[in-house]
Design a protein around this motif. Sequence first.
Motif, PDB file in Angstrom:
ATOM      1  N   LEU A 166       0.855  -1.169   0.087  1.00 53.85           N
ATOM      2  CA  LEU A 166      -0.034  -0.045  -0.075  1.00 53.85           C
ATOM      3  C   LEU A 166       0.749   1.020  -0.059  1.00 53.85           C
ATOM      4  O   LEU A 166       0.188   2.476  -0.455  1.00 53.85           O
ATOM      5  CB  LEU A 166      -0.888  -0.100   1.315  1.00 53.85           C
ATOM      6  N   ASN A 167       2.200   1.126   0.539  1.00 58.62           N
ATOM      7  CA  ASN A 167       2.901   2.190   0.231  1.00 58.62           C
ATOM      8  C   ASN A 167       3.782   2.454  -0.968  1.00 58.62           C
ATOM      9  O   ASN A 167       4.552   1.766  -1.260  1.00 58.62           O
ATOM     10  CB  ASN A 167       3.967   2.366   1.546  1.00 58.62           C
ATOM     11  N   GLY A 168       3.260   3.495  -1.901  1.00 56.39           N
ATOM     12  CA  GLY A 168       3.973   3.350  -3.121  1.00 56.39           C
ATOM     13  C   GLY A 168       5.307   3.496  -3.209  1.00 56.39           C
ATOM     14  O   GLY A 168       5.958   3.108  -4.177  1.00 56.39           O
ATOM     15  N   GLU A 169       5.864   4.413  -2.288  1.00 56.17           N
ATOM     16  CA  GLU A 169       7.260   4.503  -2.376  1.00 56.17           C
ATOM     17  C   GLU A 169       7.964   3.438  -2.043  1.00 56.17           C
ATOM     18  O   GLU A 169       8.965   3.037  -2.575  1.00 56.17           O
ATOM     19  CB  GLU A 169       7.677   5.796  -1.343  1.00 56.17           C
ATOM     20  N   ILE A 170       7.589   2.701  -0.854  1.00 55.89           N
ATOM     21  CA  ILE A 170       8.555   1.567  -0.481  1.00 55.89           C
ATOM     22  C   ILE A 170       8.099   0.336  -1.097  1.00 55.89           C
ATOM     23  O   ILE A 170       8.789  -0.294  -1.696  1.00 55.89           O
ATOM     24  CB  ILE A 170       8.094   1.458   1.037  1.00 55.89           C
ATOM     25  N   GLY A 171       7.105   0.140  -1.547  1.00 54.82           N
ATOM     26  CA  GLY A 171       6.299  -1.001  -2.364  1.00 54.82           C
ATOM     27  C   GLY A 171       7.054  -0.955  -3.943  1.00 54.82           C
ATOM     28  O   GLY A 171       7.295  -1.891  -4.162  1.00 54.82           O
TER      29      GLY A 171
END
Length: 280
Positions: A166-171
């Motif tokens: 769900l976390n775009g930056e980390i995902g």
Amino acid sequence: MGIHAELGDFLRSRRARIQPQDVGFASGSGHRRVPGLRREELAHLAGVSVDYYVRLEQGRNQSVSDAVLDAVAGALRLDEDERGHLFRLARPHRPGPARGAAGTAEPEADSVRPEVQQLLDWITAPALVLGRRMDVLAWNRPVCALITDFDALPPAERNMCRLHLLNGEIGSRYPNREMIAREAVGHLRIAAGRHPEDPQLWRLVAELIEHSPEFRRHWELHTVRTKSYGIKHINHPDAGPLALTYEITHFPQDPELALLVYTAAPGTPEEDALRLMAKA
């Protein structure tokens, strides 16, 4: 979703993946409305009456024996993880097979013993402690350099499933999102079987189903899997592409807690990267 509905959906999903001709039934014997084995065919393979199996699939048989569950597991060609999941779903308040126990509504700790945090601080490799819902309960500095600064995250966001999916930056740093989603579903399915009355777990599942297509796809397939080691590919913003090995172990006196440690083979660029993170 209730535990009985979970059981029925799980059994139907496993019947659907077995081709009738692979277990001795003619594939063209009558019109098949759904793929895979019919209930009566599975009952025949397991050596139980059709009515008995129907009651099991509908969650109406609370006194099912180990022998029957073993026979059903064998007929469905379940692996060890799936077999354990079947036992827990079929008898949610009784001991499971061989290892582990059935789920209860016991609360999960939201912190770890000081000695566990002390252990993490002594580990120079990236390491963290996870709860049963993949909540990050404790961590060391190297893992913050590898994944994210957990100290800066609100507690509700310190969850590996949320961060990966769900976390775009980390995902975006994890190239194999299908594998990430499959592993997340596999873990949460088993957690749901052990703790069917955990509202926080079901809220997490609902959130992931709504916002992650990959998670939703594997959840509908009833993926069940545990992993205690493997290789994680990460595109690190500073260190570049990394292929790290990881090991997961549990604390005997705190079985709900899992210690995850990332390492690298000697002499590799990954080893150099982890050594720099240990100094961060």
